[in-house]
Design a protein around this motif. Structure first.
Motif, PDB file in Angstrom:
ATOM      1  N   GLY A 133     -19.708 -53.508   5.339  1.00 32.19           N
ATOM      2  CA  GLY A 133     -20.404 -52.951   4.687  1.00 32.19           C
ATOM      3  C   GLY A 133     -21.088 -51.597   4.824  1.00 32.19           C
ATOM      4  O   GLY A 133     -22.031 -51.215   4.046  1.00 32.19           O
ATOM      5  N   ASP A 134     -20.556 -50.838   5.920  1.00 34.84           N
ATOM      6  CA  ASP A 134     -21.091 -49.647   6.093  1.00 34.84           C
ATOM      7  C   ASP A 134     -19.952 -48.595   5.942  1.00 34.84           C
ATOM      8  O   ASP A 134     -20.266 -47.486   5.193  1.00 34.84           O
ATOM      9  N   LYS A 135     -18.859 -48.461   6.149  1.00 30.64           N
ATOM     10  CA  LYS A 135     -17.719 -47.748   5.911  1.00 30.64           C
ATOM     11  C   LYS A 135     -16.673 -48.069   4.908  1.00 30.64           C
ATOM     12  O   LYS A 135     -16.298 -49.404   4.909  1.00 30.64           O
ATOM     13  N   LEU A 136     -16.159 -47.517   4.042  1.00 33.21           N
ATOM     14  CA  LEU A 136     -15.051 -47.839   3.086  1.00 33.21           C
ATOM     15  C   LEU A 136     -13.756 -47.915   3.740  1.00 33.21           C
ATOM     16  O   LEU A 136     -13.511 -46.611   4.128  1.00 33.21           O
ATOM     17  N   PRO A 137     -12.931 -48.744   3.584  1.00 32.03           N
ATOM     18  CA  PRO A 137     -11.785 -49.055   4.369  1.00 32.03           C
ATOM     19  C   PRO A 137     -10.635 -48.171   3.690  1.00 32.03           C
ATOM     20  O   PRO A 137      -9.696 -48.947   3.371  1.00 32.03           O
ATOM     21  N   PHE A 138     -10.850 -47.084   3.072  1.00 31.13           N
ATOM     22  CA  PHE A 138      -9.831 -46.292   2.306  1.00 31.13           C
ATOM     23  C   PHE A 138      -9.742 -45.022   2.714  1.00 31.13           C
ATOM     24  O   PHE A 138     -10.581 -44.194   3.297  1.00 31.13           O
ATOM     25  N   GLU A 139      -8.493 -44.299   2.406  1.00 34.38           N
ATOM     26  CA  GLU A 139      -8.442 -42.931   2.614  1.00 34.38           C
ATOM     27  C   GLU A 139      -9.187 -42.037   1.660  1.00 34.38           C
ATOM     28  O   GLU A 139     -10.065 -42.487   0.573  1.00 34.38           O
ATOM     29  N   ASP A 140      -9.377 -40.764   1.742  1.00 38.59           N
ATOM     30  CA  ASP A 140      -9.983 -39.817   0.807  1.00 38.59           C
ATOM     31  C   ASP A 140      -9.298 -39.809  -0.455  1.00 38.59           C
ATOM     32  O   ASP A 140      -8.366 -39.656  -0.639  1.00 38.59           O
ATOM     33  N   GLU A 141     -10.269 -39.405  -1.429  1.00 40.27           N
ATOM     34  CA  GLU A 141      -9.868 -39.266  -2.971  1.00 40.27           C
ATOM     35  C   GLU A 141      -8.694 -40.266  -3.349  1.00 40.27           C
ATOM     36  O   GLU A 141      -7.750 -39.856  -3.781  1.00 40.27           O
ATOM     37  N   VAL A 142      -9.261 -41.495  -3.238  1.00 41.32           N
ATOM     38  CA  VAL A 142      -8.445 -42.558  -3.822  1.00 41.32           C
ATOM     39  C   VAL A 142      -8.513 -43.080  -5.107  1.00 41.32           C
ATOM     40  O   VAL A 142      -7.633 -43.426  -6.120  1.00 41.32           O
ATOM     41  N   PHE A 143      -9.928 -43.119  -5.675  1.00 38.28           N
ATOM     42  CA  PHE A 143     -10.169 -43.819  -6.861  1.00 38.28           C
ATOM     43  C   PHE A 143     -10.740 -42.913  -7.972  1.00 38.28           C
ATOM     44  O   PHE A 143     -11.399 -41.808  -7.792  1.00 38.28           O
ATOM     45  N   ASP A 144     -10.271 -43.206  -8.914  1.00 40.73           N
ATOM     46  CA  ASP A 144     -10.821 -42.329 -10.345  1.00 40.73           C
ATOM     47  C   ASP A 144     -12.255 -42.640 -10.773  1.00 40.73           C
ATOM     48  O   ASP A 144     -12.814 -42.112 -10.912  1.00 40.73           O
TER      49      ASP A 144
ATOM     50  N   TYR B 260     -18.606 -40.866  -2.020  1.00 42.21           N
ATOM     51  CA  TYR B 260     -18.158 -39.524  -2.635  1.00 42.21           C
ATOM     52  C   TYR B 260     -16.767 -39.118  -2.014  1.00 42.21           C
ATOM     53  O   TYR B 260     -15.767 -38.718  -2.597  1.00 42.21           O
ATOM     54  N   ARG B 261     -16.620 -39.612  -0.757  1.00 38.52           N
ATOM     55  CA  ARG B 261     -15.333 -39.357  -0.019  1.00 38.52           C
ATOM     56  C   ARG B 261     -14.144 -39.919  -0.543  1.00 38.52           C
ATOM     57  O   ARG B 261     -12.983 -39.440  -0.757  1.00 38.52           O
ATOM     58  N   VAL B 262     -14.370 -41.316  -1.048  1.00 37.81           N
ATOM     59  CA  VAL B 262     -13.001 -41.850  -1.359  1.00 37.81           C
ATOM     60  C   VAL B 262     -12.726 -41.833  -3.055  1.00 37.81           C
ATOM     61  O   VAL B 262     -11.718 -42.166  -3.533  1.00 37.81           O
ATOM     62  N   LEU B 263     -13.719 -41.016  -3.495  1.00 33.91           N
ATOM     63  CA  LEU B 263     -13.712 -40.779  -5.108  1.00 33.91           C
ATOM     64  C   LEU B 263     -12.879 -39.549  -5.353  1.00 33.91           C
ATOM     65  O   LEU B 263     -13.012 -38.653  -4.711  1.00 33.91           O
ATOM     66  N   LYS B 264     -12.078 -39.537  -6.429  1.00 34.88           N
ATOM     67  CA  LYS B 264     -11.168 -38.216  -6.659  1.00 34.88           C
ATOM     68  C   LYS B 264     -12.090 -37.123  -7.329  1.00 34.88           C
ATOM     69  O   LYS B 264     -13.277 -37.466  -7.596  1.00 34.88           O
ATOM     70  N   ASP B 265     -11.509 -35.892  -7.138  1.00 36.20           N
ATOM     71  CA  ASP B 265     -12.326 -34.920  -7.780  1.00 36.20           C
ATOM     72  C   ASP B 265     -12.495 -35.180  -9.262  1.00 36.20           C
ATOM     73  O   ASP B 265     -11.498 -35.781  -9.792  1.00 36.20           O
ATOM     74  N   ASN B 266     -13.441 -34.722  -9.775  1.00 34.45           N
ATOM     75  CA  ASN B 266     -14.087 -35.282 -11.350  1.00 34.45           C
ATOM     76  C   ASN B 266     -13.816 -36.714 -11.517  1.00 34.45           C
ATOM     77  O   ASN B 266     -14.090 -37.030 -12.393  1.00 34.45           O
ATOM     78  N   GLY B 267     -13.897 -37.562 -10.461  1.00 31.60           N
ATOM     79  CA  GLY B 267     -14.134 -38.914 -10.261  1.00 31.60           C
ATOM     80  C   GLY B 267     -15.603 -39.282 -11.006  1.00 31.60           C
ATOM     81  O   GLY B 267     -16.625 -38.425 -10.872  1.00 31.60           O
ATOM     82  N   THR B 268     -15.902 -40.612 -11.351  1.00 29.69           N
ATOM     83  CA  THR B 268     -17.198 -40.975 -11.801  1.00 29.69           C
ATOM     84  C   THR B 268     -17.601 -42.268 -10.923  1.00 29.69           C
ATOM     85  O   THR B 268     -16.772 -43.154 -10.786  1.00 29.69           O
ATOM     86  N   PHE B 269     -18.950 -42.229 -10.631  1.00 31.94           N
ATOM     87  CA  PHE B 269     -19.169 -43.668  -9.860  1.00 31.94           C
ATOM     88  C   PHE B 269     -20.312 -43.999 -10.817  1.00 31.94           C
ATOM     89  O   PHE B 269     -21.382 -43.184 -11.168  1.00 31.94           O
ATOM     90  N   VAL B 270     -20.497 -45.381 -10.905  1.00 30.66           N
ATOM     91  CA  VAL B 270     -21.369 -45.823 -11.821  1.00 30.66           C
ATOM     92  C   VAL B 270     -22.269 -46.858 -10.996  1.00 30.66           C
ATOM     93  O   VAL B 270     -21.759 -47.733 -10.292  1.00 30.66           O
ATOM     94  N   LEU B 271     -23.505 -46.790 -11.143  1.00 19.54           N
ATOM     95  CA  LEU B 271     -24.433 -47.620 -10.092  1.00 19.54           C
ATOM     96  C   LEU B 271     -25.426 -48.133 -11.172  1.00 19.54           C
ATOM     97  O   LEU B 271     -26.326 -47.485 -11.872  1.00 19.54           O
ATOM     98  N   ALA B 272     -25.493 -49.393 -10.987  1.00 22.64           N
ATOM     99  CA  ALA B 272     -26.447 -50.335 -11.970  1.00 22.64           C
ATOM    100  C   ALA B 272     -27.508 -51.192 -11.201  1.00 22.64           C
ATOM    101  O   ALA B 272     -27.236 -51.706 -10.072  1.00 22.64           O
ATOM    102  N   PHE B 273     -28.721 -50.920 -11.255  1.00 26.19           N
ATOM    103  CA  PHE B 273     -29.861 -51.760 -10.679  1.00 26.19           C
ATOM    104  C   PHE B 273     -30.896 -52.068 -11.475  1.00 26.19           C
ATOM    105  O   PHE B 273     -31.265 -51.459 -12.565  1.00 26.19           O
ATOM    106  N   GLY B 274     -31.620 -53.090 -11.015  1.00 27.34           N
ATOM    107  CA  GLY B 274     -32.840 -53.486 -11.596  1.00 27.34           C
ATOM    108  C   GLY B 274     -34.146 -52.655 -11.204  1.00 27.34           C
ATOM    109  O   GLY B 274     -34.124 -52.408  -9.968  1.00 27.34           O
ATOM    110  N   GLN B 275     -34.831 -52.169 -12.087  1.00 32.40           N
ATOM    111  CA  GLN B 275     -35.907 -51.137 -11.816  1.00 32.40           C
ATOM    112  C   GLN B 275     -36.973 -51.844 -10.905  1.00 32.40           C
ATOM    113  O   GLN B 275     -37.054 -53.101 -11.114  1.00 32.40           O
ATOM    114  N   LYS B 276     -37.483 -51.271 -10.149  1.00 30.90           N
ATOM    115  CA  LYS B 276     -38.459 -51.695  -9.051  1.00 30.90           C
ATOM    116  C   LYS B 276     -39.485 -52.606  -9.952  1.00 30.90           C
ATOM    117  O   LYS B 276     -40.168 -53.355  -9.383  1.00 30.90           O
ATOM    118  N   LYS B 277     -39.928 -51.664 -10.861  1.00 32.84           N
ATOM    119  CA  LYS B 277     -41.272 -52.354 -11.840  1.00 32.84           C
ATOM    120  C   LYS B 277     -40.826 -54.073 -12.317  1.00 32.84           C
ATOM    121  O   LYS B 277     -41.834 -54.492 -12.616  1.00 32.84           O
TER     122      LYS B 277
END
Length: 216
Positions: free
Chosen positions: A105-116, A138-155
């Motif tokens: 849950g803290d460290k991602l068990p992958f090498e750098d820049e693995v995922f698109d 950020y570390r495991v994401l490739k250059d120009n990669g995209t990270f999508v984060l979905a969450f319920g708003q606090k309100k």
């Protein structure tokens, strides 16, 4: 629902365990599927990409993801041993394209820049070190990669009785501030609404949530 039941529900939303965890996993898949499909859409997946999902739950949605583009390689990670086994069982037919990894849950068990592309739905509330974890993504994401984060708003989330336990809630502004302190710098904010059955099973509620599309 009594306080002890709300605490059990909250704990199983964070880390589903045992028979109760399997039931919670099924319920989470049903109530989160709209957010999950919106997140998959926001990634704009292309053929031959490597995809990481953080907190896959029972992963009953993986079939839909694998059919978005050709020759997708999906890896899901989760802290729940129960969800790890459920996901492998439910997706046995996709074993050549879908892999499931149990992690701490803290460290991602992958090498750098693995995922698109990387995505996560309704997990940010449980991150112990949000800035550090964002930097891991950020570390495991490739250059120009995209990270999508979905969450319920606090309100919306603060009105739910179980979020008093184990949850750290965020507004759009709260998460913008957290992300600005990480290595990520560019993002697009998309607000959504949907009607879902409440996780306490008592009523239909209107959920307000956000999909953040974050670029490296």
């Amino acid at each position: 629902m009594e306080e002890k039941d709300l605490k059990i529900l909250a704990q199983n939303l964070c880390n589903p365990e045992g028979k109760k965890g399997i039931e919670i996993g099924e319920m989470m898949n049903a109530t989160n599927i709209g957010m999950t499909l919106e997140s998959i859409h926001a990634m704009a997946m292309e053929d031959n990409e490597n995809i990481l999902e953080i907190g896959h739950g029972n992963a009953a949605h993986v079939n839909s993801l694998l059919h978005v583009a050709r020759n997708i390689k999906y890896i899901g990670i989760d802290i729940s041993e129960t969800m790890h086994h459920e996901a492998r069982k439910l997706n046995a037919e996709f074993k050549d394209h879908a892999e499931f990894v149990l992690y701490e849950g803290d460290k991602l068990p992958f090498e750098d820049e693995v995922f698109d592309k990387i995505f996560t739905v309704n997990t940010v509330y449980f991150w112990k070190n949000p800035i550090g974890f964002l930097n891991e993504i950020y570390r495991v994401l490739k250059d120009n990669g995209t990270f999508v984060l979905a969450f319920g708003q606090k309100k919306f989330m603060e009105k739910l009785p179980f979020t008093a336990y184990h949850f750290k809630l965020y507004s759009n502004e709260d998460l913008e501030e957290v992300i600005s302190q990480s290595q990520f710098k560019r993002m697009k904010i998309s607000e959504k609404e949907e009607e879902i059955k409440s996780k306490t099973g008592e009523e239909l509620i209107k959920r307000i949530y956000t999909v953040l599309t974050i670029k490296k």
